[in-house]
Design a protein around this motif. Sequence first.
Motif, PDB file in Angstrom:
ATOM      1  N   THR A   1       0.838  -1.195   0.000  1.00  0.00           N
ATOM      2  CA  THR A   1       0.000   0.000   0.000  1.00  0.00           C
ATOM      3  C   THR A   1       0.872   1.243   0.000  1.00  0.00           C
ATOM      4  OG1 THR A   1      -1.665  -1.192   1.271  1.00  0.00           O
ATOM      5  CG2 THR A   1      -1.843   1.204   1.235  1.00  0.00           C
ATOM      6  N   ILE A   2       0.584   2.152  -0.914  1.00  0.00           N
ATOM      7  CA  ILE A   2       1.242   3.461  -0.903  1.00  0.00           C
ATOM      8  C   ILE A   2       0.252   4.413  -0.251  1.00  0.00           C
ATOM      9  CG2 ILE A   2       2.270   5.277  -2.301  1.00  0.00           C
ATOM     10  CD1 ILE A   2       2.709   3.169  -4.518  1.00  0.00           C
ATOM     11  N   LYS A   3       0.528   4.778   0.997  1.00  0.00           N
ATOM     12  CA  LYS A   3      -0.411   5.626   1.740  1.00  0.00           C
ATOM     13  C   LYS A   3      -0.208   7.088   1.374  1.00  0.00           C
ATOM     14  CE  LYS A   3      -1.752   3.207   5.926  1.00  0.00           C
ATOM     15  NZ  LYS A   3      -1.081   1.890   5.892  1.00  0.00           N
ATOM     16  N   GLY A   4      -1.304   7.816   1.312  1.00  0.00           N
ATOM     17  CA  GLY A   4      -1.210   9.258   1.060  1.00  0.00           C
ATOM     18  C   GLY A   4      -0.541   9.584  -0.253  1.00  0.00           C
ATOM     19  N   ALA A   5      -0.788   8.775  -1.286  1.00  0.00           N
ATOM     20  CA  ALA A   5      -0.135   9.002  -2.577  1.00  0.00           C
ATOM     21  C   ALA A   5      -0.523  10.358  -3.149  1.00  0.00           C
ATOM     22  CB  ALA A   5      -0.503   7.880  -3.554  1.00  0.00           C
ATOM     23  N   HIS A   6      -1.805  10.735  -3.005  1.00  0.00           N
ATOM     24  CA  HIS A   6      -2.269  12.039  -3.500  1.00  0.00           C
ATOM     25  C   HIS A   6      -3.289  12.627  -2.549  1.00  0.00           C
ATOM     26  CE1 HIS A   6      -0.329  11.832  -7.438  1.00  0.00           C
ATOM     27  NE2 HIS A   6      -0.558  10.543  -7.362  1.00  0.00           N
ATOM     28  N   LEU A   7      -3.032  13.855  -2.121  1.00  0.00           N
ATOM     29  CA  LEU A   7      -3.950  14.569  -1.249  1.00  0.00           C
ATOM     30  C   LEU A   7      -5.298  14.723  -1.969  1.00  0.00           C
ATOM     31  CD1 LEU A   7      -3.779  16.013   1.498  1.00  0.00           C
ATOM     32  CD2 LEU A   7      -3.275  18.117   0.273  1.00  0.00           C
ATOM     33  N   GLY A   8      -6.370  14.258  -1.329  1.00  0.00           N
ATOM     34  CA  GLY A   8      -7.692  14.424  -1.939  1.00  0.00           C
ATOM     35  C   GLY A   8      -8.141  13.267  -2.814  1.00  0.00           C
ATOM     36  N   GLY A   9      -7.272  12.281  -3.029  1.00  0.00           N
ATOM     37  CA  GLY A   9      -7.703  11.103  -3.790  1.00  0.00           C
ATOM     38  C   GLY A   9      -6.860  10.840  -5.029  1.00  0.00           C
TER      39      GLY A   9
END
Length: 610
Positions: free
Chosen positions: A573-581
């Motif tokens: 899992t890549i967490k927080g890959a993009h702010l907002g989705g």
Amino acid sequence: MSHELKETYACMPTTERGRGILISGDSKSNSIVYTNARSVVIMSLENPLKVSVYGEHAYPATVARFSPNGEWVASADASGTVRIWGTRNDFVLKKEFRVLSGRIDDLQWSPDGLRIVACGEGKGKSFVRAFMWDSGTNVGEFDGHSRRVLSCAYKPTRPFRVVTCGEDFLVNFYEGPPFRFKLSHRDHSNFVNCVRYSPDGSKFISVSSDKSGFIFDGKSAEKIGELSSEGGHTGSIYAVSWSPDGKQVLTVSADKSAKVWDISEDNNGKVKKTLTCPGSGGVEDMLVGCLWLNDYLVTVSLGGIISIFLASDLDKAPTAFSGHMKNVSSLSILRSNPKVLLSSSYDGLIVKWIQGIGYSGKVQRKEGSQIKCLVAVEEEIVTSGFDNKIRRVSLHGDQCGDAEAIDIRNQPKDLSVALLSPELALVSIDSGVVMLRGTKIVSTINLGFVVTASAVSPDGSEAIIGGQDGKLHIYSISGDTLVEEAVLEKHRGAISVIRYSPDVSMFASGDLNREAIVWDRASHEVKLKNMLYHTARINCLAWSPDSRRIATGSLDMCVIIYEVDQPASSRITIKGAHLGGVYGLTFTDEYSLASSGEDAFIRVWKITPP
């Protein structure tokens, strides 16, 4: 498997027509800091791929500044909150203060790094506040403004002073600390957009939408000079920045030019050089922000192009780069050259990126309509828009041929193209699908259920249509009609995305109820199940070129990568890959994955095999 972030292609600063933006920098590291939506972006001018992002604001960030020692950043947002955080190790938050009751437009540190002055929109009279950086205690009263205060400056030498300017056409001067109102200048006849002290504190300059600039004494605030109107700006001046030696200033204007001025001994300014930035001369080429940092002169245009000139060689053409400013909803690679990425955001911008290099140009289209989906096939781009039109555009380098627009009379939901016979395109609409061959609508088929996603097999022989009810309907394509072959029921939410694997032996589907499923194409059996690790709807999915890995991107800001022949629990899992989705995903090779999202960033991840 594990992952690392390999490259970041940054978003551009958020801009607004008729307003300047105030970017700032750190002279030790030659980096600039600017804001876009909730992101505060630090970018190195020496290498624009060296980017870091602070994303902890709850509201759109408006302005950010490095402290004098470069160790801290104070960033402000539209709610009037200032956050102070460290520039090293994971941006640890030092303090958070609610400073104004409305949006903050500018803030400055005192030269000793102990105080911060911020200004902007406020209720009543509080448009400006100065406070201690560690306790938030007020240092003074700032009366004298009646409307939004657009800019403020802190005198860099003792005795300290604060200057403010704003929409009431005033330039106000305060002595302190604690600061008290001293005097007010009414020389400008329109919004005063920016005020800045020279590095030695001996003078300050104000620039305005009335196209003029005035120079004042730094200590007494008497008016001592002005920018000459000869060769001056013919539009609003939005921002100004001093050279490090305090002998020149850089200004940018709505007239689409930047100017370097020599400030003479008698404190008047003459144009030394007018800098022309790249562009077609449209509204988006208005310049709204600038910064003079060491040898770099930086300008920002309304359309989000950052140009970098060198003070030591002003005749040299600038380095210009750009990127997205809005949600990047589609991401494709060119099959002929997988190092080339095409990304599109709904405002109609298509950008070309080259891995290892970064920004490589905007794809110029004849008309700038909005884009919902984008598919790139060899030398052709197919887009669907919010205007019920599908466009096929041939791609030649960074230029597009003439677009042929096909009106399908319905809002397109999803778009897929048969990769091996790309004249066949399937567009799903609420009530069914529209089949296109070339630029002709060959059939509009009402399927009797609400369609939410679709995919067509590469050879154009089969279509999979996903519905609001979570069912997958499999059709064979014979001529211009669809013949239903099977219905697969496993999903518990509306289908959001369907993709065939590159070897066409499988297909994968994702739904709004956060689940993804990999199916065997021949037997219609579930090949990989329990892919239930997102906490919100799945927006996009992608296959690796060898069909062994699948990645899903979700509104929960995560990207999850599964091995098809391993149980779903062995995912990464890549967490927080993009702010907002996360809204776009594509593999560029077996172990490289590009993702894009709501934050207008594109990131390339390297996956290390187990």
